[in-house]
Design an enzyme around this catalytic site. Structure first.
Site, mmCIF file in Angstrom:
data_model
loop_
_atom_site.group_PDB
_atom_site.id
_atom_site.type_symbol
_atom_site.label_atom_id
_atom_site.label_comp_id
_atom_site.label_asym_id
_atom_site.label_seq_id
_atom_site.Cartn_x
_atom_site.Cartn_y
_atom_site.Cartn_z
ATOM 1 N N ASP A 1 0.821 -1.216 0.000
ATOM 2 C CA ASP A 1 0.000 0.000 0.000
ATOM 3 C C ASP A 1 0.854 1.265 0.000
ATOM 4 O O ASP A 1 1.958 1.280 0.546
ATOM 5 C CB ASP A 1 -0.905 0.010 1.242
HETATM 6 C C1 LIG Z 1 5.199 -6.428 -12.518
HETATM 7 C C2 LIG Z 1 4.645 -6.194 -11.153
HETATM 8 C C3 LIG Z 1 4.412 -7.357 -10.325
HETATM 9 C C4 LIG Z 1 4.354 -4.943 -10.716
HETATM 10 C C5 LIG Z 1 3.808 -4.604 -9.382
HETATM 11 C C6 LIG Z 1 3.586 -3.122 -9.301
HETATM 12 C C7 LIG Z 1 2.997 -2.713 -7.968
HETATM 13 C C8 LIG Z 1 3.908 -2.217 -6.906
HETATM 14 C C9 LIG Z 1 1.666 -2.788 -7.786
HETATM 15 C C10 LIG Z 1 0.941 -2.343 -6.546
HETATM 16 C C11 LIG Z 1 -0.390 -1.787 -6.972
HETATM 17 C C12 LIG Z 1 -1.280 -1.251 -5.921
HETATM 18 C C13 LIG Z 1 -2.720 -1.156 -6.263
HETATM 19 C C14 LIG Z 1 -0.800 -0.845 -4.736
HETATM 20 C C15 LIG Z 1 -1.591 -0.228 -3.659
HETATM 21 O O1 LIG Z 1 -1.226 1.135 -3.543
HETATM 22 P P1 LIG Z 1 -2.277 2.235 -3.983
HETATM 23 O O2 LIG Z 1 -2.154 2.428 -5.468
HETATM 24 O O3 LIG Z 1 -3.621 1.845 -3.476
HETATM 25 O O4 LIG Z 1 -1.753 3.553 -3.259
HETATM 26 P P2 LIG Z 1 -2.394 4.293 -1.982
HETATM 27 O O5 LIG Z 1 -2.393 3.289 -0.854
HETATM 28 O O6 LIG Z 1 -1.457 5.439 -1.757
HETATM 29 O O7 LIG Z 1 -3.767 4.724 -2.391
#
Ligand SMILES: CC(C)=CCC/C(C)=C/CC/C(C)=C/COP(=O)(O)OP(=O)(O)O
Length: 280
Positions: free
Chosen positions: A45
């Site tokens: 997150d």
């Molecule tokens: C190729 C591969 C496996 C890539 C992985 C990339 C990656 C780190 C994905 C995480 C995506 C995600 C929805 C994270 C949550 O943070 P959020 O976007 O909800 O951010 P927030 O908590 O600040 O709202």
């Protein structure tokens, strides 16, 4: 003169890099005196909040909003390699929830693009370290391009055994449980089996989970200061040690991992006792 300065800087850089590897190895050696978890899962997150934090730093430059999750991907590689070095056997990362499809289309696209953009690097690293990759989730919800790449990577790395990396994409626990029940029903009804075998047992359900390839996680680390399981590994986390880290996912570092493991080691006797109680 300029060349000499560059040379000295490079040498200082090399010494610092060598020193940090040495220090990390010493820390891991000390950690290994205690029990090392077999499986660590990460809820990554804080990627968007991290990106927002970077915006003022990039004011006036061509900072590309589409790269929000690239730093998160690199953080995942670093964590996976630390776990590998430490002797952890399974790492799971929550990369994309089915609920995330409800985000703005451009946000969903940016995340998918990030995965596609980083796929070659992922493939290179897992092949280099002989890591077996599994994509857990409802892969039918992904684009054809991403699904084909995911299937190919699972096939290519199937024989590797140094570490098992599970990337949960298009995943939620509820969907996983429904999927497992559906599969069980299909297997029990379609096949001609006697009435006793028609009952769905625990082992049947577990065999049909997306996460069937890994044991239950001993530690679940969630970044971004969140305290919720976010529909992740609800079936598998009954005995897991939950660890909340204030750092946003792209900022997660060695110390966060070390502290989580120390905490796990402190509480392990309690978890073991609970596990034994369940078995009796
Ligand atoms: C190729 C591969 C496996 C890539 C992985 C990339 C990656 C780190 C994905 C995480 C995506 C995600 C929805 C994270 C949550 O943070 P959020 O976007 O909800 O951010 P927030 O908590 O600040 O709202």
């Amino acid at each position: 003169m300029e060349k000499q300065v560059m040379c000295s800087l490079t040498r200082v850089g090399n010494v610092l890099c060598g020193a940090s590897i040495f220090i990390r190895r010493c820390i891991f050696r000390v950690l290994r005196v205690g029990p090392i978890p077999n499986h660590i899962a990460f809820i990554m997150d804080g990627n968007r909040r991290w990106d927002k934090k970077q915006k003022p730093l990039h004011a006036g430059t061509t900072h590309d909003a589409g790269t929000t999750h690239d730093a998160g991907f690199w953080a995942l590689l670093v964590m996976m390699l630390y776990c590998y070095e430490l002797g952890v056997k399974y790492v799971t990362a929550y990369a994309f929830s089915i609920d995330n499809f409800k985000r703005k289309p451009e946000e969903v696209q940016a995340l998918m693009d990030s995965m596609l953009r980083n796929f070659d690097l992922l493939k290179m690293v897992v092949e280099l370290f002989a890591v077996r990759v599994h994509f857990g989730g409802n892969l039918g919800l992904l684009s054809d391009e991403l699904r084909v790449l995911a299937m190919e990577l699972m096939k290519v790395t199937a024989g590797y055994s140094n570490l098992g990396l599970t990337i949960c994409v298009a995943y939620t626990s509820r969907d996983e449980i429904v999927h497992a029940i559906e599969e069980c029903c299909e297997q029990k009804c379609v096949r001609e089996i006697d009435d006793n075998d028609r009952v769905i047992k625990l082992i049947d359900l577990e065999r049909n989970m997306y996460m069937a390839v890994t044991p239950d996680p001993e530690i679940i680390i969630q970044t971004g200061g969140e305290n919720r399981l976010s529909n992740f590994l609800l079936w598998q986390s009954g005995g897991s040690h939950l660890c909340t880290v204030l750092a946003l996912w792209p900022e997660i570092g060695l110390w966060n991992l070390v502290l989580a493991i120390l905490n796990f080691q402190k509480h392990k006797p309690y978890f073991e006792m609970k596990k034994k109680e369940k078995q009796v």
